[in-house]
Design a protein around this motif. Structure first.
Motif, short mmCIF file in Angstrom:
data_model
loop_
_atom_site.label_atom_id
_atom_site.label_comp_id
_atom_site.label_asym_id
_atom_site.label_seq_id
_atom_site.Cartn_x
_atom_site.Cartn_y
_atom_site.Cartn_z
N ILE A 169 -1.61 67.23 -28.09
CA ILE A 169 -0.27 67.81 -28.02
C ILE A 169 0.77 66.81 -28.50
CG2 ILE A 169 1.53 68.76 -26.50
CD1 ILE A 169 -0.81 70.70 -26.78
N ASP A 170 0.68 65.56 -28.03
CA ASP A 170 1.64 64.52 -28.46
C ASP A 170 1.59 64.31 -29.97
OD1 ASP A 170 2.42 64.20 -25.83
OD2 ASP A 170 1.42 62.25 -25.56
N THR A 171 0.39 64.27 -30.53
CA THR A 171 0.23 64.06 -31.97
C THR A 171 0.83 65.22 -32.76
OG1 THR A 171 -1.79 62.77 -31.57
CG2 THR A 171 -1.47 63.63 -33.81
N VAL A 172 0.52 66.44 -32.35
CA VAL A 172 1.03 67.62 -33.05
C VAL A 172 2.54 67.70 -32.92
CG1 VAL A 172 1.02 70.16 -33.09
CG2 VAL A 172 -1.14 68.90 -32.92
N MET A 173 3.08 67.50 -31.72
CA MET A 173 4.52 67.60 -31.52
C MET A 173 5.27 66.49 -32.28
SD MET A 173 5.07 70.36 -30.07
CE MET A 173 6.84 70.18 -29.92
N ASN A 174 4.67 65.33 -32.34
CA ASN A 174 5.28 64.24 -33.11
C ASN A 174 5.39 64.63 -34.58
OD1 ASN A 174 6.29 61.54 -33.59
ND2 ASN A 174 4.30 61.09 -34.48
N LEU A 175 4.32 65.22 -35.12
CA LEU A 175 4.37 65.64 -36.52
C LEU A 175 5.32 66.82 -36.73
CD1 LEU A 175 0.84 65.07 -38.03
CD2 LEU A 175 3.01 64.31 -38.93
N CYS A 176 5.45 67.69 -35.74
CA CYS A 176 6.45 68.77 -35.84
C CYS A 176 7.85 68.17 -36.00
CB CYS A 176 6.41 69.67 -34.60
SG CYS A 176 5.00 70.78 -34.49
N GLN A 177 8.13 67.15 -35.20
CA GLN A 177 9.44 66.47 -35.28
C GLN A 177 9.62 65.80 -36.63
OE1 GLN A 177 11.90 66.47 -33.00
NE2 GLN A 177 10.78 67.52 -31.39
N VAL A 178 8.60 65.08 -37.07
CA VAL A 178 8.67 64.36 -38.35
C VAL A 178 8.88 65.33 -39.50
CG1 VAL A 178 7.29 63.00 -39.99
CG2 VAL A 178 7.35 62.35 -37.57
N TYR A 179 8.10 66.41 -39.53
CA TYR A 179 8.22 67.39 -40.61
C TYR A 179 9.58 68.09 -40.57
CZ TYR A 179 3.80 67.37 -43.13
OH TYR A 179 2.76 67.03 -43.96
N ALA A 180 10.05 68.44 -39.37
CA ALA A 180 11.36 69.09 -39.25
C ALA A 180 12.45 68.15 -39.78
CB ALA A 180 11.64 69.48 -37.81
N ASN A 181 12.40 66.89 -39.39
CA ASN A 181 13.38 65.92 -39.88
C ASN A 181 13.30 65.78 -41.39
OD1 ASN A 181 14.28 65.41 -37.27
ND2 ASN A 181 12.98 63.62 -37.00
N HIS A 182 12.09 65.73 -41.91
CA HIS A 182 11.88 65.58 -43.35
C HIS A 182 12.45 66.79 -44.11
CE1 HIS A 182 10.03 64.30 -47.07
NE2 HIS A 182 9.46 65.48 -47.18
N ILE A 183 12.19 67.98 -43.61
CA ILE A 183 12.70 69.19 -44.26
C ILE A 183 14.22 69.17 -44.27
CG2 ILE A 183 12.94 71.71 -43.97
CD1 ILE A 183 9.98 71.67 -42.95
N ILE A 184 14.82 68.82 -43.14
CA ILE A 184 16.29 68.78 -43.05
C ILE A 184 16.85 67.72 -44.00
CG2 ILE A 184 18.22 68.19 -41.53
CD1 ILE A 184 16.56 69.64 -39.28
N GLU A 185 16.22 66.55 -44.05
CA GLU A 185 16.68 65.50 -44.98
C GLU A 185 16.57 65.96 -46.43
OE1 GLU A 185 14.54 61.85 -44.25
OE2 GLU A 185 15.25 61.80 -42.17
N GLU A 186 15.44 66.60 -46.76
CA GLU A 186 15.25 67.10 -48.12
C GLU A 186 16.31 68.13 -48.49
OE1 GLU A 186 11.55 68.77 -49.39
OE2 GLU A 186 10.57 66.82 -49.36
N LEU A 187 16.60 69.02 -47.55
CA LEU A 187 17.61 70.05 -47.82
C LEU A 187 18.99 69.43 -47.99
CD1 LEU A 187 16.34 72.86 -45.46
CD2 LEU A 187 16.41 72.94 -47.95
N ASN A 188 19.30 68.39 -47.22
CA ASN A 188 20.58 67.70 -47.39
C ASN A 188 20.67 67.06 -48.77
OD1 ASN A 188 21.67 68.41 -44.93
ND2 ASN A 188 20.90 66.59 -43.89
N VAL A 189 19.55 66.50 -49.24
CA VAL A 189 19.51 65.89 -50.58
C VAL A 189 19.71 66.98 -51.65
CG1 VAL A 189 18.01 64.75 -52.25
CG2 VAL A 189 18.13 63.90 -49.91
N ILE A 190 19.03 68.12 -51.45
CA ILE A 190 19.15 69.24 -52.39
C ILE A 190 20.61 69.69 -52.46
CG2 ILE A 190 18.57 71.68 -52.78
CD1 ILE A 190 15.78 71.01 -51.59
N HIS A 191 21.25 69.82 -51.28
CA HIS A 191 22.65 70.28 -51.25
C HIS A 191 23.60 69.26 -51.86
CE1 HIS A 191 21.70 73.93 -49.26
NE2 HIS A 191 21.25 73.35 -48.18
N SER A 192 23.33 67.97 -51.66
CA SER A 192 24.21 66.94 -52.24
C SER A 192 24.10 66.92 -53.76
CB SER A 192 23.89 65.55 -51.74
OG SER A 192 23.28 65.52 -50.52
#
Length: 194
Positions: A169-192
């Motif tokens: 559970i810790d491993t999966v949830m950690n990757l959920c956080q990492v992927y969510a952060n990565h997606i948000i960062e990528e979208l911010n880059v796309i918008h900029s």
């Protein structure tokens, strides 16, 4: 097996499903923006919108907790329950939340997280970001569990049953956080870049 191998296997699963067409980042963002637009249209003021966002963040928490509990049961019992059971449990969450005091009991714990900012406008922008993140984490977790339960994936997924529930559970949830952060960062880059 080692924790490194569990992390590698988990990352492979995330990479496999997040590469699917229905995980297009821009489309996912558009979907979440549509949800935010609907929430905004259903209220009259910024304050009501903030409270609606707080309710929705709290609801995402209920969704995520239900998914984690189900997944934990799979690992503990070393069982691949039918995907339909998982879908049914997740579809029942809104009814359970509505029939209990879940929102009233849990909204206060998220107020500080959601209501950050010096003014209402800043709070709204921040609250939308919190909602976006919690929704992505929940969607990633649900997708991972769906992938885990797919009968075609069992030969690979059986490896997850060799670890303790907490570690998985810790491993999966950690990757959920990492992927969510990565997606948000990528979208911010796309918008900029626009």
């Amino acid at each position: 097996m080692s924790i490194e191998l569990l992390s590698k296997n988990t990352a492979e699963v995330f990479h496999a499903f997040s590469s699917q067409p229905h995980w297009d980042k821009v489309e996912r963002e558009e979907g979440i923006k549509n949800i935010l637009t609907k929430i905004r249209e259903d209220v009259g003021s910024h304050e009501e919108y903030l409270e609606a966002l707080l309710r929705n963040v709290t609801f995402q928490y209920a969704n995520t907790n239900t998914a984690i509990s189900f997944f934990a049961q799979c690992i503990e019992e070393e069982q691949f329950f039918p995907l339909e059971i998982f879908h049914s449990i997740m579809a029942d969450v809104p009814k359970q939340v509505q029939e209990t005091n879940f929102l009233a009991e849990n909204m206060p714990r998220f107020q500080e997280l959601v209501y950050k900012g010096s003014g209402v406008e800043e709070q709204v922008v921040h609250a939308q970001g919190v909602f976006f993140h919690t929704k992505l984490v929940n969607d990633l977790l649900v997708e991972f569990i769906g992938t885990f339960l797919q009968p075609d994936n069992r030969d690979f997924m059986v490896n997850f049953l060799e670890y303790s529930t907490k570690v998985v559970i810790d491993t999966v949830m950690n990757l959920c956080q990492v992927y969510a952060n990565h997606i948000i960062e990528e979208l911010n880059v796309i918008h900029s870049a626009r």
